[in-house]
Design an enzyme around this catalytic site. Structure first.
Site, PDB file in Angstrom:
ATOM      1  N   ASP A  20     -89.631   1.624  -3.323  1.00 45.11           N
ATOM      2  CA  ASP A  20     -90.802   2.050  -4.089  1.00 45.11           C
ATOM      3  C   ASP A  20     -90.556   3.409  -4.734  1.00 45.11           C
ATOM      4  O   ASP A  20     -89.768   4.215  -4.237  1.00 45.11           O
ATOM      5  CB  ASP A  20     -92.021   2.112  -3.154  1.00 45.11           C
ATOM      6  CG  ASP A  20     -93.329   2.056  -3.929  1.00 45.11           C
ATOM      7  OD1 ASP A  20     -93.321   1.661  -5.118  1.00 45.11           O
ATOM      8  OD2 ASP A  20     -94.367   2.425  -3.357  1.00 45.11           O
ATOM      9  N   ARG A  24     -92.946   6.154 -10.662  1.00 45.16           N
ATOM     10  CA  ARG A  24     -93.290   7.585 -10.574  1.00 45.16           C
ATOM     11  C   ARG A  24     -92.082   8.457 -10.887  1.00 45.16           C
ATOM     12  O   ARG A  24     -92.201   9.508 -11.503  1.00 45.16           O
ATOM     13  CB  ARG A  24     -93.849   7.904  -9.179  1.00 45.16           C
ATOM     14  CG  ARG A  24     -95.309   7.485  -9.033  1.00 45.16           C
ATOM     15  CD  ARG A  24     -95.756   7.518  -7.601  1.00 45.16           C
ATOM     16  NE  ARG A  24     -95.173   6.415  -6.847  1.00 45.16           N
ATOM     17  CZ  ARG A  24     -95.087   6.382  -5.525  1.00 45.16           C
ATOM     18  NH1 ARG A  24     -95.513   7.402  -4.812  1.00 45.16           N
ATOM     19  NH2 ARG A  24     -94.566   5.337  -4.924  1.00 45.16           N
ATOM     20  N   TRP A  25     -90.898   8.001 -10.489  1.00 42.62           N
ATOM     21  CA  TRP A  25     -89.666   8.741 -10.808  1.00 42.62           C
ATOM     22  C   TRP A  25     -89.530   8.870 -12.329  1.00 42.62           C
ATOM     23  O   TRP A  25     -89.232   9.952 -12.842  1.00 42.62           O
ATOM     24  CB  TRP A  25     -88.459   7.994 -10.224  1.00 42.62           C
ATOM     25  CG  TRP A  25     -87.133   8.646 -10.482  1.00 42.62           C
ATOM     26  CD1 TRP A  25     -86.487   9.539  -9.670  1.00 42.62           C
ATOM     27  CD2 TRP A  25     -86.281   8.453 -11.618  1.00 42.62           C
ATOM     28  NE1 TRP A  25     -85.292   9.909 -10.231  1.00 42.62           N
ATOM     29  CE2 TRP A  25     -85.146   9.263 -11.433  1.00 42.62           C
ATOM     30  CE3 TRP A  25     -86.378   7.682 -12.780  1.00 42.62           C
ATOM     31  CZ2 TRP A  25     -84.101   9.323 -12.356  1.00 42.62           C
ATOM     32  CZ3 TRP A  25     -85.344   7.744 -13.708  1.00 42.62           C
ATOM     33  CH2 TRP A  25     -84.226   8.559 -13.493  1.00 42.62           C
ATOM     34  N   HIS A  37     -86.778   1.549 -13.156  1.00 45.22           N
ATOM     35  CA  HIS A  37     -86.183   0.331 -12.596  1.00 45.22           C
ATOM     36  C   HIS A  37     -84.683   0.297 -12.910  1.00 45.22           C
ATOM     37  O   HIS A  37     -83.876  -0.114 -12.070  1.00 45.22           O
ATOM     38  CB  HIS A  37     -86.880  -0.914 -13.139  1.00 45.22           C
ATOM     39  CG  HIS A  37     -88.345  -0.977 -12.811  1.00 45.22           C
ATOM     40  ND1 HIS A  37     -88.830  -0.706 -11.550  1.00 45.22           N
ATOM     41  CD2 HIS A  37     -89.438  -1.272 -13.571  1.00 45.22           C
ATOM     42  CE1 HIS A  37     -90.158  -0.834 -11.552  1.00 45.22           C
ATOM     43  NE2 HIS A  37     -90.548  -1.167 -12.775  1.00 45.22           N
ATOM     44  N   SER A  65     -92.581  -8.509  -5.924  1.00 42.96           N
ATOM     45  CA  SER A  65     -93.578  -9.167  -5.063  1.00 42.96           C
ATOM     46  C   SER A  65     -94.429 -10.156  -5.858  1.00 42.96           C
ATOM     47  O   SER A  65     -94.496 -10.085  -7.088  1.00 42.96           O
ATOM     48  CB  SER A  65     -94.494  -8.109  -4.418  1.00 42.96           C
ATOM     49  OG  SER A  65     -95.385  -7.596  -5.385  1.00 42.96           O
ATOM     50  N   GLU A  67     -97.491 -10.054  -6.021  1.00 46.53           N
ATOM     51  CA  GLU A  67     -98.517  -9.234  -6.693  1.00 46.53           C
ATOM     52  C   GLU A  67     -97.963  -8.569  -7.958  1.00 46.53           C
ATOM     53  O   GLU A  67     -98.717  -8.273  -8.884  1.00 46.53           O
ATOM     54  CB  GLU A  67     -99.042  -8.162  -5.726  1.00 46.53           C
ATOM     55  CG  GLU A  67     -99.878  -8.723  -4.572  1.00 46.53           C
ATOM     56  CD  GLU A  67     -99.080  -9.450  -3.485  1.00 46.53           C
ATOM     57  OE1 GLU A  67     -97.862  -9.175  -3.350  1.00 46.53           O
ATOM     58  OE2 GLU A  67     -99.659 -10.298  -2.788  1.00 46.53           O
ATOM     59  N   TRP A  69     -96.450  -9.840 -10.311  1.00 49.06           N
ATOM     60  CA  TRP A  69     -96.683 -10.667 -11.509  1.00 49.06           C
ATOM     61  C   TRP A  69     -97.884 -10.167 -12.299  1.00 49.06           C
ATOM     62  O   TRP A  69     -98.012 -10.451 -13.493  1.00 49.06           O
ATOM     63  CB  TRP A  69     -96.901 -12.146 -11.140  1.00 49.06           C
ATOM     64  CG  TRP A  69     -95.673 -12.874 -10.667  1.00 49.06           C
ATOM     65  CD1 TRP A  69     -95.467 -13.420  -9.435  1.00 49.06           C
ATOM     66  CD2 TRP A  69     -94.483 -13.170 -11.429  1.00 49.06           C
ATOM     67  NE1 TRP A  69     -94.228 -14.012  -9.370  1.00 49.06           N
ATOM     68  CE2 TRP A  69     -93.605 -13.882 -10.588  1.00 49.06           C
ATOM     69  CE3 TRP A  69     -94.074 -12.889 -12.735  1.00 49.06           C
ATOM     70  CZ2 TRP A  69     -92.344 -14.323 -10.995  1.00 49.06           C
ATOM     71  CZ3 TRP A  69     -92.816 -13.318 -13.151  1.00 49.06           C
ATOM     72  CH2 TRP A  69     -91.979 -14.022 -12.289  1.00 49.06           C
ATOM     73  N   ARG A  71     -98.573  -7.100 -13.070  1.00 51.17           N
ATOM     74  CA  ARG A  71     -98.298  -5.873 -13.843  1.00 51.17           C
ATOM     75  C   ARG A  71     -98.298  -6.198 -15.337  1.00 51.17           C
ATOM     76  O   ARG A  71     -98.230  -7.368 -15.734  1.00 51.17           O
ATOM     77  CB  ARG A  71     -96.940  -5.305 -13.430  1.00 51.17           C
ATOM     78  CG  ARG A  71     -96.978  -4.721 -12.042  1.00 51.17           C
ATOM     79  CD  ARG A  71     -95.771  -3.873 -11.755  1.00 51.17           C
ATOM     80  NE  ARG A  71     -95.945  -3.230 -10.462  1.00 51.17           N
ATOM     81  CZ  ARG A  71     -95.220  -2.235 -10.007  1.00 51.17           C
ATOM     82  NH1 ARG A  71     -94.228  -1.749 -10.737  1.00 51.17           N
ATOM     83  NH2 ARG A  71     -95.466  -1.703  -8.835  1.00 51.17           N
ATOM     84  N   LEU A 131     -71.374  -8.377   4.257  1.00 53.06           N
ATOM     85  CA  LEU A 131     -72.823  -8.157   4.192  1.00 53.06           C
ATOM     86  C   LEU A 131     -73.537  -9.298   3.472  1.00 53.06           C
ATOM     87  O   LEU A 131     -73.051  -9.792   2.451  1.00 53.06           O
ATOM     88  CB  LEU A 131     -73.095  -6.848   3.429  1.00 53.06           C
ATOM     89  CG  LEU A 131     -74.567  -6.495   3.193  1.00 53.06           C
ATOM     90  CD1 LEU A 131     -75.216  -5.995   4.478  1.00 53.06           C
ATOM     91  CD2 LEU A 131     -74.716  -5.439   2.099  1.00 53.06           C
TER      92      LEU A 131
HETATM   93  C1  FPP Z   1     -91.321  -0.475  -7.015  1.00 52.43           C
HETATM   94  O1  FPP Z   1     -91.461   0.691  -7.771  1.00 52.43           O
HETATM   95  C2  FPP Z   1     -90.166  -1.225  -7.464  1.00 52.43           C
HETATM   96  C3  FPP Z   1     -90.226  -2.449  -8.023  1.00 52.43           C
HETATM   97  C4  FPP Z   1     -91.474  -3.185  -8.232  1.00 52.43           C
HETATM   98  C5  FPP Z   1     -89.016  -3.118  -8.519  1.00 52.43           C
HETATM   99  C6  FPP Z   1     -87.761  -2.794  -7.794  1.00 52.43           C
HETATM  100  C7  FPP Z   1     -86.644  -3.435  -8.503  1.00 52.43           C
HETATM  101  C8  FPP Z   1     -85.446  -2.863  -8.729  1.00 52.43           C
HETATM  102  C9  FPP Z   1     -85.065  -1.536  -8.223  1.00 52.43           C
HETATM  103  C10 FPP Z   1     -84.417  -3.634  -9.465  1.00 52.43           C
HETATM  104  C11 FPP Z   1     -83.744  -4.526  -8.479  1.00 52.43           C
HETATM  105  C12 FPP Z   1     -82.576  -5.096  -9.091  1.00 52.43           C
HETATM  106  C13 FPP Z   1     -81.714  -5.864  -8.430  1.00 52.43           C
HETATM  107  C14 FPP Z   1     -80.529  -6.328  -9.135  1.00 52.43           C
HETATM  108  C15 FPP Z   1     -81.950  -6.261  -7.039  1.00 52.43           C
HETATM  109  P1  FPP Z   1     -92.815   0.921  -8.535  1.00 52.43           P
HETATM  110  O2  FPP Z   1     -92.629   0.458  -9.947  1.00 52.43           O
HETATM  111  O3  FPP Z   1     -93.933   0.295  -7.792  1.00 52.43           O
HETATM  112  O4  FPP Z   1     -92.917   2.488  -8.494  1.00 52.43           O
HETATM  113  P2  FPP Z   1     -94.272   3.344  -8.402  1.00 52.43           P
HETATM  114  O5  FPP Z   1     -94.848   3.077  -7.034  1.00 52.43           O
HETATM  115  O6  FPP Z   1     -93.747   4.729  -8.516  1.00 52.43           O
HETATM  116  O7  FPP Z   1     -95.154   2.929  -9.518  1.00 52.43           O
END
Ligand code: FPP
Length: 247
Positions: A20, A24-25, A37, A65, A67, A69, A71, A131
């Site tokens: 997560d 915000r990053w 992302h 997740s 949920e 979907w 966004r 792994l």
């Molecule tokens: C939550 O951050 C993160 C996600 C909903 C997506 C995570 C997906 C990736 C890092 C890409 C994965 C890729 C592979 C190849 C596995 P957020 O958007 O909810 O952040 P926030 O809480 O700061 O809004």
């Protein structure tokens, strides 16, 4: 598989991560959320390597997740595209590092392009014995448990199982994680203190590690710190400390 098969190993056999803080990053840097992302994929690579090096056997990442979907469509589309592209690009390195890819979730909901890339990687890494990188995609624990209940009911109605003997072991067999041990350690980045519908059945006895660090900033050292803290915990699985220590 259930918690009773776990021991007080110093290195967790199965680590599950709620990644997560990508949005915000990015927003903190004046960037589009999708940039978070993109950077998050680099962390996926880094932490997959770290888990491999540390001797973790299973790494389950909450990549999307049920949920999620809901966004904004642009963010969902960008994320689906990114996941497909990243998986295809990383496949040669996964093979080189002996990492086997698997996925859990209601993946039929995903766009076909992303799904085909994921299935391609799963096929190409199926012989790998290091792994197991397990991606939770279009996943939620309540979906998974309801899906298991539905399939148990179907099999009971068809006479394949006796409803009166349905127990925890039966339910586990119908979960998407039936072939892997329960997580020993659940990590959540991004500062929130919740489990967000992730592996609710399987984390019954997991150790929890929450960190304020946003996923794109999460380093190998941060991961090793989580493993160190895990190694210092006494897991009792409902027993007394004396029982666990054998004294
Ligand atoms: C939550 O951050 C993160 C996600 C909903 C997506 C995570 C997906 C990736 C890092 C890409 C994965 C890729 C592979 C190849 C596995 P957020 O958007 O909810 O952040 P926030 O809480 O700061 O809004």
């Amino acid at each position: 598989m259930n918690a009773s098969e776990n021991t007080n190993r110093k290195v967790p056999r199965h680590v599950a991560i709620i990644m997560d803080g990508n949005g915000r990053w990015a927003q903190a840097r004046g960037l589009d959320r999708s940039e978070g992302h993109v950077e998050g994929v680099n962390t996926v690579r880094r932490i997959t390597e770290a888990a491999s090096e540390a001797g973790v056997d299973f790494l389950t990442l909450y990549a999307f997740s049920t949920e999620n979907w809901n966004r904004p469509k642009e963010e969902v589309d960008a994320l689906m595209h990114l996941i497909g592209i990243a998986i295809e690009r990383e496949t040669p390195d996964l093979i080189k590092n002996n990492v086997r890819l698997t996925m859990i979730g209601d993946v039929e909901r995903m766009p076909i392009e992303a799904l085909e890339r994921l299935r391609g990687c799963i096929a190409k890494t199926s012989h790998c014995t290091g792994l197991n990188l397990n991606l939770a995609l279009s996943y939620s624990a309540r979906w998974e448990i309801a899906d298991a209940a539905r399939r148990i009911a179907i099999d009971a109605a068809a006479g394949k199982i006796d409803p009166s003997v349905v127990d925890e072991a039966t339910v586990e067999k119908y979960l998407s994680t039936s072939s892997i041990p329960d997580p020993d350690l659940l990590i959540r980045t991004g500062g929130d203190m919740r489990v967000s519908n992730f592996l609710l059945w399987q984390i019954a006895y997991a150790e929890l590690y929450m960190t304020p660090v946003f996923w794109p900033d999460f380093t190998k050292a941060d991961f090793m710190e989580a493993l160190t803290q895990f190694g210092n915990r006494e897991r009792r699985f409902g027993l007394t400390g004396e029982q666990v220590r054998g004294s």
